[in-house]
Design an enzyme around this catalytic site. Sequence first.
Site, PDB file in Angstrom:
ATOM      1  N   ASP A  66       9.224 -24.634  15.510  1.00  0.00           N
ATOM      2  CA  ASP A  66       8.797 -25.025  16.855  1.00  0.00           C
ATOM      3  C   ASP A  66       9.916 -25.779  17.577  1.00  0.00           C
ATOM      4  OD1 ASP A  66       6.837 -25.353  18.863  1.00  0.00           O
ATOM      5  OD2 ASP A  66       6.161 -27.271  18.035  1.00  0.00           O
ATOM      6  N   THR A 120      -0.336 -33.717  18.586  1.00  0.00           N
ATOM      7  CA  THR A 120      -0.696 -35.136  18.599  1.00  0.00           C
ATOM      8  C   THR A 120      -2.121 -35.387  18.093  1.00  0.00           C
ATOM      9  OG1 THR A 120       0.809 -35.379  20.442  1.00  0.00           O
ATOM     10  CG2 THR A 120      -0.755 -37.170  20.101  1.00  0.00           C
ATOM     11  N   THR A 156      -2.929 -31.052  23.180  1.00  0.00           N
ATOM     12  CA  THR A 156      -3.809 -32.178  22.839  1.00  0.00           C
ATOM     13  C   THR A 156      -4.427 -32.741  24.116  1.00  0.00           C
ATOM     14  OG1 THR A 156      -2.619 -32.789  20.840  1.00  0.00           O
ATOM     15  CG2 THR A 156      -3.818 -34.564  21.935  1.00  0.00           C
TER      16      THR A 156
END
Length: 274
Positions: A79, A227, A205
């Site tokens: 990522d 998160t 998130t």
Amino acid sequence: MLVNLNHLFKQHNNYAIAGFNVYGYEDAVSVIKAAENLKEPVILMVNRDAENHIPLDIIGPMLISLAKKASVAVSVHLDHSICMKSIELAIQVGFSSVMFDGSQLSKEENIGLTRKVIALAHPHDVSVEAEIGSVGYSDPAVKAKWIYTEPEEALEFYQATGVDCLAVAVGTVHRMTAQTANIQFDRLKRIHEMVKVPLVIHGSTGVPDEDLKKLSASGVSKINIGTSLRMAFGKTLRQAMEDQPDEFDRIKLFQLPMQEVQRAAEQKMQAIRP
Ligand code: G3H
Ligand code: ZN
């Protein structure tokens, strides 16, 4: 079963797939359990913080092995990488997917380097994600631009690269701790109508649950969440330590956080599906 993102998108094209940032064995295994419980495919993502903590040639084989043993389809994805060496290593050790994050570069550099990554990845059947526009960070320590994605720019980028999936900035912000992001669904719709590529939403998130469902209907194929699971793990670990002040065995202390990560991942996957 370990698969790349193209395989996942083809097999699962009715709604978006959740991609979760994981930082080690405990959260990875909990995310896979969540996916198996719900019979959903899932993406395990290793970001730069995770890579700095555990080298890619250590965490990669561990996640790949978990993915291969899973009863559902799992992608193991690098990522937000900006480092060619890391991308080469990830491909070498068997990641099924990589993201080249050129969002902080000029459009020309982003296109050029994304093409280079595709040339490295595709011969190994590794899918490639890139980003156009820039999803910012709520954490001021992270110096990243905040730039909404323009549909025309997304089309130009896709035509120039042929990337497998494209992260776009439509109102989310990384590392939000409350679900208060304001998604520009109009912008997302215009991008989806103009560019026939699976879209990716970062910083999810912060997306309210009711909007997570709406994203799939707007052409989003991958929803990145980090998160939320870090909060689930950290808060319950603190609780476990407060509740058991004499306990020093980390395996015992990790039980509650692992259950909570699984619960949080299941809740997000349920929120995404129609
Ligand atoms: O690439 C990872 C995601 O964009 C995670 O974002 O931590 O704000 O959920 P988040
Ligand atoms: Zn992200």
